[in-house]
Each structure stands twice: as C-alpha cells, then as structure tokens.
Design a protein around this motif. Structure first.
Motif, short mmCIF file in Angstrom:
data_model
loop_
_atom_site.label_atom_id
_atom_site.label_comp_id
_atom_site.label_asym_id
_atom_site.label_seq_id
_atom_site.Cartn_x
_atom_site.Cartn_y
_atom_site.Cartn_z
N ARG A 11 28.66 49.81 25.90
CA ARG A 11 29.15 50.23 24.59
C ARG A 11 29.40 51.74 24.54
NH1 ARG A 11 24.93 46.75 23.05
NH2 ARG A 11 23.62 48.52 22.42
N PHE A 12 29.06 52.44 25.62
CA PHE A 12 29.22 53.90 25.63
C PHE A 12 30.69 54.28 25.71
CE2 PHE A 12 29.90 57.75 28.10
CZ PHE A 12 29.23 58.67 27.33
N GLU A 13 31.05 55.31 24.97
CA GLU A 13 32.41 55.85 25.03
C GLU A 13 32.32 57.36 25.22
OE1 GLU A 13 34.68 54.77 21.63
OE2 GLU A 13 34.52 52.60 22.00
N GLY A 14 32.98 57.86 26.24
CA GLY A 14 32.96 59.30 26.49
C GLY A 14 33.08 59.60 27.97
N ASP A 15 33.11 60.90 28.31
CA ASP A 15 33.27 61.33 29.69
C ASP A 15 31.91 61.59 30.33
OD1 ASP A 15 32.43 63.66 28.50
OD2 ASP A 15 34.28 64.77 28.86
N GLY A 16 31.94 62.18 31.53
CA GLY A 16 30.71 62.43 32.24
C GLY A 16 29.76 63.36 31.50
N ALA A 17 30.29 64.41 30.89
CA ALA A 17 29.45 65.35 30.16
C ALA A 17 28.78 64.67 28.97
CB ALA A 17 30.27 66.55 29.69
N ALA A 18 29.53 63.81 28.27
CA ALA A 18 28.96 63.09 27.13
C ALA A 18 27.89 62.11 27.60
CB ALA A 18 30.07 62.35 26.38
N PHE A 19 28.11 61.49 28.76
CA PHE A 19 27.12 60.54 29.29
C PHE A 19 25.84 61.28 29.66
CE2 PHE A 19 24.98 57.81 32.26
CZ PHE A 19 25.21 56.54 31.76
N ARG A 20 26.00 62.48 30.23
CA ARG A 20 24.83 63.28 30.58
C ARG A 20 24.01 63.60 29.33
NH1 ARG A 20 24.83 69.51 32.47
NH2 ARG A 20 22.83 69.59 33.57
N ARG A 21 24.68 64.01 28.25
CA ARG A 21 23.97 64.30 27.00
C ARG A 21 23.30 63.05 26.46
NH1 ARG A 21 28.81 67.21 26.03
NH2 ARG A 21 29.56 65.57 24.60
N PHE A 22 24.00 61.93 26.55
CA PHE A 22 23.46 60.64 26.11
C PHE A 22 22.18 60.30 26.89
CE2 PHE A 22 23.72 56.01 27.33
CZ PHE A 22 23.13 55.50 26.19
N ALA A 23 22.22 60.46 28.22
CA ALA A 23 21.06 60.14 29.05
C ALA A 23 19.89 61.06 28.74
CB ALA A 23 21.45 60.23 30.53
N LEU A 24 20.16 62.33 28.53
CA LEU A 24 19.08 63.27 28.19
C LEU A 24 18.48 62.96 26.82
CD1 LEU A 24 20.75 66.52 29.54
CD2 LEU A 24 18.58 65.56 30.35
N ALA A 25 19.33 62.57 25.87
CA ALA A 25 18.83 62.23 24.54
C ALA A 25 17.95 60.98 24.59
CB ALA A 25 20.00 62.01 23.58
N VAL A 26 18.35 59.98 25.39
CA VAL A 26 17.53 58.78 25.53
C VAL A 26 16.20 59.14 26.17
CG1 VAL A 26 17.34 56.53 26.66
CG2 VAL A 26 19.52 57.22 25.65
N THR A 27 16.23 60.01 27.19
CA THR A 27 15.00 60.45 27.84
C THR A 27 14.07 61.11 26.84
OG1 THR A 27 16.19 60.81 29.93
CG2 THR A 27 14.06 61.92 29.67
N ARG A 28 14.64 61.97 26.00
CA ARG A 28 13.81 62.66 24.99
C ARG A 28 13.18 61.66 24.03
NH1 ARG A 28 14.24 65.44 19.78
NH2 ARG A 28 12.89 67.28 19.90
N ASN A 29 13.94 60.69 23.59
CA ASN A 29 13.40 59.69 22.66
C ASN A 29 12.27 58.89 23.29
OD1 ASN A 29 15.17 60.44 20.63
ND2 ASN A 29 16.70 58.91 21.18
N ARG A 30 12.46 58.47 24.56
CA ARG A 30 11.41 57.71 25.24
C ARG A 30 10.17 58.58 25.46
NH1 ARG A 30 14.59 55.00 23.81
NH2 ARG A 30 12.95 54.93 22.25
N ALA A 31 10.38 59.87 25.79
CA ALA A 31 9.24 60.77 25.99
C ALA A 31 8.47 60.97 24.70
CB ALA A 31 9.74 62.11 26.54
N ARG A 32 9.19 61.09 23.60
CA ARG A 32 8.51 61.26 22.31
C ARG A 32 7.74 60.01 21.93
NH1 ARG A 32 10.18 65.53 19.12
NH2 ARG A 32 10.05 64.36 17.19
N ASP A 33 8.22 58.83 22.33
CA ASP A 33 7.45 57.60 22.13
C ASP A 33 6.11 57.69 22.85
OD1 ASP A 33 9.47 56.47 20.64
OD2 ASP A 33 10.30 55.28 22.28
N VAL A 34 6.13 58.22 24.08
CA VAL A 34 4.89 58.38 24.84
C VAL A 34 3.93 59.33 24.12
CG1 VAL A 34 3.91 59.33 26.97
CG2 VAL A 34 5.90 57.82 27.08
#
Length: 210
Positions: free
Chosen positions: A75-98
């Motif tokens: 469902r992702f839409e965007g280029d490599g830079a947008a995907f990188r930001r997306f992956a980092l944002a997901v990482t942050r959310n999962r880390a905050r869950d921890v």
C-alpha cells in the motif's frame, strides 16, 4: 549496545538513491529480490536508530518493524527517500511501544525507578556554541562510539542528533519522522549537539575511544 546495532559508517544507504528508488518500485510490485535489497540497504540504520531509543532491545524492535513493513508495503506510495522515512517512522513507533511496556512493568512490580536499569543516562547540559554535523562526524570517534554517546542524551535530543547527524536526514524529514515542528527539531538538535560536544571533551569519554 551490540556492534551490529551501532554499525559502521555514516547512515547513508550503501546503494545510490537511484538504486533504492528502483528497489522500492520492485517492492511495490511484490518482487521478493527487491525487498531483500531494500532490507540490506536500510536495516543497519534502523538498528542504529532503535539502539539509541531502546538499547539492547534494538534487534527485536527492528524485527517487528520489518514485519509491519512487509504487511503494509504493497500500500506504500513514494520513492526511496519516502520509503526510508516510512521505515524510520515505523521503527520509532515500535521502539516507543517497547518503552511503554518497560514503564508498565516498572509500575506493576512497584519498584523505585532508580533500582531498575535505565536505557540511557541524561548528559549534563552546558557548552557555548553547538557544533554542526560535520564537526561532530569529523571527530576521531568512530560512528559506533558516536552512536553510543548519542544514546546517553535525553530521548528527544538523541533522536534528533541521530537522524540529522548520523543518518544525514534534513530537518523537514526528521520532523516528519518525529512528529514535531521543524523548529522543535532544530532546538533539540542544538541542545543535543552541545551536550554531545561536552561528552566528547570530558575525560571520562576518552575511555570510550579506546
């Protein structure tokens, strides 16, 4: 912090932006080889980012990150830079869950906070003028050692410095990942760099260099 989490080199993906764009396009088509290429490109810096937030739980956080990415990637839409930001944002959310789970465990067992291991220790504030990214990256410390020092900063400052200095994101991208205004990111970055400069200069920091 594990060596794999700290990593080596600055946070620029090994592939060129064009290669990452092509790999992300392949991922959106369901190409498994492209997904592996994106994983190899981004996983080291996701580990570095998670390690700054949660320390030794970084690998578990990033494993959860990739599971979520795998579920959502079509469902992702965007280029490599947008995907990188997306992956980092997901990482942050999962880390905050921890971090939230850690806090609940502390409350459940009713122990004073000071008796439990902390993910980071706040550095003493101070310093006059904050160095820029080039000055911090240009010290004789390795990236692994710099990341270890960044992890001792207060959370918002640690994340701002890690994303801007080590992973080399611009202020707008960093603000997007952190869910903050660019001005707040700039303030956290300035304060974090001042404290980081003091840590590098402190005598006890020399032990980290060896």
């Amino acid at each position: 912090m594990s060596d794999v989490a700290a990593g080596g080199g600055r946070g620029v993906p090994p592939e060129s932006p064009g290669d990452l764009n092509a790999a992300v396009r392949g991922v959106r088509r369901g190409d498994e080889a492209a997904f592996r290429a994106v994983y190899r490109s981004l996983n080291p810096e996701l580990l570095r980012y998670a390690a700054v937030i949660v320390g030794q739980d970084a690998e578990d956080v990033v494993a959860e990150t990739w599971l979520q990415i795998a579920r959502d990637v079509l469902r992702f839409e965007g280029d490599g830079a947008a995907f990188r930001r997306f992956a980092l944002a997901v990482t942050r959310n999962r880390a905050r869950d921890v971090l939230r789970r850690r806090k609940r465990r502390v409350q459940e067992i009713s122990l004073p906070t000071e008796e439990l291991p902390e993910p980071r220790v706040s550095a003493a504030s101070g310093g006059s003028v904050a160095p820029d990214a080039a000055e911090v990256a240009g010290t004789e410390l390795s990236t692994r050692e710099i990341v270890s020092l960044i992890a001792t900063l207060p959370g918002p400052q640690a994340e701002a410095v890690l994303l801007r200095v080590v992973l080399d994101l611009d202020t707008r991208s960093t603000a997007e990942i952190l869910g903050k205004r660019p001005g707040a990111v700039a303030m956290a970055l300035s304060r974090g760099l001042k404290k980081l400069a003091r840590l590098v200069e402190r005598p006890e920091a020399t032990a980290v260099r060896r």
